[in-house]
Design a protein around this motif. Structure first.
Motif, PDB file in Angstrom:
ATOM      1  N   ARG A   6      59.395   7.973 -26.971  1.00 28.38           N
ATOM      2  CA  ARG A   6      58.109   7.332 -27.275  1.00 28.38           C
ATOM      3  C   ARG A   6      57.072   8.392 -27.644  1.00 28.38           C
ATOM      4  N   ILE A   7      57.081   9.508 -26.934  1.00 32.02           N
ATOM      5  CA  ILE A   7      56.163  10.611 -27.248  1.00 32.02           C
ATOM      6  C   ILE A   7      56.437  11.127 -28.657  1.00 32.02           C
ATOM      7  N   GLU A   8      57.699  11.344 -28.976  1.00 28.61           N
ATOM      8  CA  GLU A   8      58.065  11.850 -30.306  1.00 28.61           C
ATOM      9  C   GLU A   8      57.699  10.854 -31.395  1.00 28.61           C
ATOM     10  N   THR A  47      47.040   5.735 -29.106  1.00 29.98           N
ATOM     11  CA  THR A  47      47.190   4.310 -29.370  1.00 29.98           C
ATOM     12  C   THR A  47      48.614   3.989 -29.819  1.00 29.98           C
ATOM     13  N   ARG A  48      49.169   4.829 -30.681  1.00 31.96           N
ATOM     14  CA  ARG A  48      50.553   4.626 -31.117  1.00 31.96           C
ATOM     15  C   ARG A  48      51.515   4.733 -29.938  1.00 31.96           C
ATOM     16  N   PHE A  49      51.169   5.573 -28.958  1.00 36.31           N
ATOM     17  CA  PHE A  49      52.031   5.754 -27.794  1.00 36.31           C
ATOM     18  C   PHE A  49      52.080   4.501 -26.934  1.00 36.31           C
ATOM     19  N   CYS A  50      50.919   3.942 -26.588  1.00 36.81           N
ATOM     20  CA  CYS A  50      50.901   2.846 -25.605  1.00 36.81           C
ATOM     21  C   CYS A  50      50.485   1.490 -26.172  1.00 36.81           C
ATOM     22  N   ARG A  51      49.919   1.455 -27.391  1.00 41.36           N
ATOM     23  CA  ARG A  51      49.486   0.202 -28.026  1.00 41.36           C
ATOM     24  C   ARG A  51      48.541  -0.590 -27.131  1.00 41.36           C
ATOM     25  N   LYS A  52      47.607   0.144 -26.498  1.00 37.86           N
ATOM     26  CA  LYS A  52      46.591  -0.472 -25.655  1.00 37.86           C
ATOM     27  C   LYS A  52      45.211  -0.006 -26.121  1.00 37.86           C
ATOM     28  N   ALA A  53      44.176  -0.743 -25.714  1.00 39.03           N
ATOM     29  CA  ALA A  53      42.807  -0.324 -25.995  1.00 39.03           C
ATOM     30  C   ALA A  53      42.522   0.939 -25.184  1.00 39.03           C
ATOM     31  N   LEU A  54      41.970   1.952 -25.845  1.00 39.79           N
ATOM     32  CA  LEU A  54      41.724   3.243 -25.202  1.00 39.79           C
ATOM     33  C   LEU A  54      40.309   3.727 -25.490  1.00 39.79           C
ATOM     34  N   VAL A  55      39.803   4.562 -24.589  1.00 37.60           N
ATOM     35  CA  VAL A  55      38.554   5.272 -24.844  1.00 37.60           C
ATOM     36  C   VAL A  55      38.758   6.742 -24.511  1.00 37.60           C
ATOM     37  N   THR A  56      38.073   7.593 -25.259  1.00 38.06           N
ATOM     38  CA  THR A  56      38.080   9.026 -24.963  1.00 38.06           C
ATOM     39  C   THR A  56      37.229   9.251 -23.726  1.00 38.06           C
ATOM     40  N   VAL A  57      37.755   9.964 -22.741  1.00 38.78           N
ATOM     41  CA  VAL A  57      36.972  10.253 -21.539  1.00 38.78           C
ATOM     42  C   VAL A  57      36.613  11.721 -21.400  1.00 38.78           C
ATOM     43  N   SER A  58      37.370  12.593 -22.080  1.00 37.39           N
ATOM     44  CA  SER A  58      37.016  14.010 -22.021  1.00 37.39           C
ATOM     45  C   SER A  58      37.801  14.795 -23.059  1.00 37.39           C
ATOM     46  N   SER A  59      37.296  15.990 -23.300  1.00 41.52           N
ATOM     47  CA  SER A  59      38.058  16.954 -24.086  1.00 41.52           C
ATOM     48  C   SER A  59      38.071  18.237 -23.276  1.00 41.52           C
ATOM     49  N   ASP A  60      39.230  18.862 -23.219  1.00 38.30           N
ATOM     50  CA  ASP A  60      39.332  20.146 -22.542  1.00 38.30           C
ATOM     51  C   ASP A  60      38.816  21.223 -23.489  1.00 38.30           C
ATOM     52  N   LYS A  61      38.939  22.436 -23.095  1.00 36.93           N
ATOM     53  CA  LYS A  61      38.500  23.555 -23.920  1.00 36.93           C
ATOM     54  C   LYS A  61      39.034  23.432 -25.337  1.00 36.93           C
ATOM     55  N   ILE A  62      38.144  23.576 -26.308  1.00 37.43           N
ATOM     56  CA  ILE A  62      38.532  23.563 -27.713  1.00 37.43           C
ATOM     57  C   ILE A  62      38.382  24.993 -28.219  1.00 37.43           C
ATOM     58  N   ASP A  63      39.456  25.532 -28.754  1.00 40.95           N
ATOM     59  CA  ASP A  63      39.453  26.905 -29.255  1.00 40.95           C
ATOM     60  C   ASP A  63      39.382  26.904 -30.772  1.00 40.95           C
ATOM     61  N   PHE A  64      38.313  27.493 -31.299  1.00 43.08           N
ATOM     62  CA  PHE A  64      38.162  27.681 -32.740  1.00 43.08           C
ATOM     63  C   PHE A  64      38.653  29.096 -33.031  1.00 43.08           C
ATOM     64  N   GLU A  65      39.912  29.200 -33.426  1.00 39.46           N
ATOM     65  CA  GLU A  65      40.545  30.505 -33.583  1.00 39.46           C
ATOM     66  C   GLU A  65      40.365  31.098 -34.974  1.00 39.46           C
ATOM     67  N   LYS A  66      40.149  30.259 -35.976  1.00 41.03           N
ATOM     68  CA  LYS A  66      40.042  30.730 -37.351  1.00 41.03           C
ATOM     69  C   LYS A  66      39.085  29.817 -38.100  1.00 41.03           C
ATOM     70  N   ALA A  67      38.134  30.400 -38.824  1.00 42.22           N
ATOM     71  CA  ALA A  67      37.215  29.609 -39.642  1.00 42.22           C
ATOM     72  C   ALA A  67      37.992  28.923 -40.759  1.00 42.22           C
ATOM     73  N   ILE A  68      37.581  27.714 -41.101  1.00 43.99           N
ATOM     74  CA  ILE A  68      38.258  26.927 -42.133  1.00 43.99           C
ATOM     75  C   ILE A  68      37.324  26.805 -43.333  1.00 43.99           C
ATOM     76  N   PRO A  69      37.591  27.564 -44.399  1.00 40.10           N
ATOM     77  CA  PRO A  69      36.680  27.566 -45.543  1.00 40.10           C
ATOM     78  C   PRO A  69      36.749  26.292 -46.384  1.00 40.10           C
ATOM     79  N   ALA A  70      35.637  25.978 -47.048  1.00 42.46           N
ATOM     80  CA  ALA A  70      35.618  24.878 -48.007  1.00 42.46           C
ATOM     81  C   ALA A  70      36.713  25.125 -49.033  1.00 42.46           C
ATOM     82  N   GLY A  71      37.331  24.066 -49.506  1.00 34.84           N
ATOM     83  CA  GLY A  71      38.400  24.199 -50.483  1.00 34.84           C
ATOM     84  C   GLY A  71      39.770  24.383 -49.863  1.00 34.84           C
ATOM     85  N   SER A  72      39.832  24.337 -48.543  1.00 37.86           N
ATOM     86  CA  SER A  72      41.113  24.445 -47.835  1.00 37.86           C
ATOM     87  C   SER A  72      41.697  23.057 -47.599  1.00 37.86           C
TER      88      SER A  72
END
Length: 134
Positions: A6-8, A47-72
């Motif tokens: 199901r995860i895959e 949603t695809r995993f469980c097919r239930k109504a969901l809400v975002t409750v948190s985000s863990d650390k987000i790492d911005f490792e590389k800038a993403i230039p326009a045109g990418s």
């Protein structure tokens, strides 16, 4: 279906071209836009995993490792990494591709958490009603 199958099956890929209207004053993808993309693709995956109504409750650390230039071009890939009783954690990675060169590299990564809700907005079990084999 097993939990791993199901995860895959719910793994989600989202491709986007980075146009100038999504960039900041450095002509790179605005961080808030990257986070919105991450929230959207993780929501789709959860949603695809469980097919239930969901809400975002948190985000863990987000790492911005590389800038993403326009045109990418970018690919956001989301995958369920933890299933709780009423919640899911979904990992997301954004890969950067130059439009005119081969290759790609990891640019941004993070984890988002979701809770499944019933019609009264109360938490419900994520796996309830799903045929998951041990």
């Amino acid at each position: 279906m097993t939990l791993q199958e199901r995860i895959e099956q719910s793994r989600t890929h989202h491709f986007i071209t980075v146009f100038p209207f999504t960039t900041n004053h450095h002509s790179t993808l605005f961080g808030g836009k990257a986070m919105a993309i991450m929230d959207e693709v993780t929501f789709m995956c959860a949603t695809r995993f469980c097919r239930k109504a969901l809400v975002t409750v948190s985000s863990d650390k987000i790492d911005f490792e590389k800038a993403i230039p326009a045109g990418s071009m970018i690919e956001a890939i989301a995958e369920v990494i933890h299933v709780g009783r009423t919640s899911l954690k979904v990992k997301v990675e954004i890969f950067l591709e130059d439009m005119y060169k081969d290759g790609r590299e990891l640019a941004v990564k993070g984890v988002f958490s979701f809770v499944a809700l019933d019609d009264n907005k109360k938490p419900i079990p994520v796996l309830e009603g799903l045929e998951i084999e041990d």
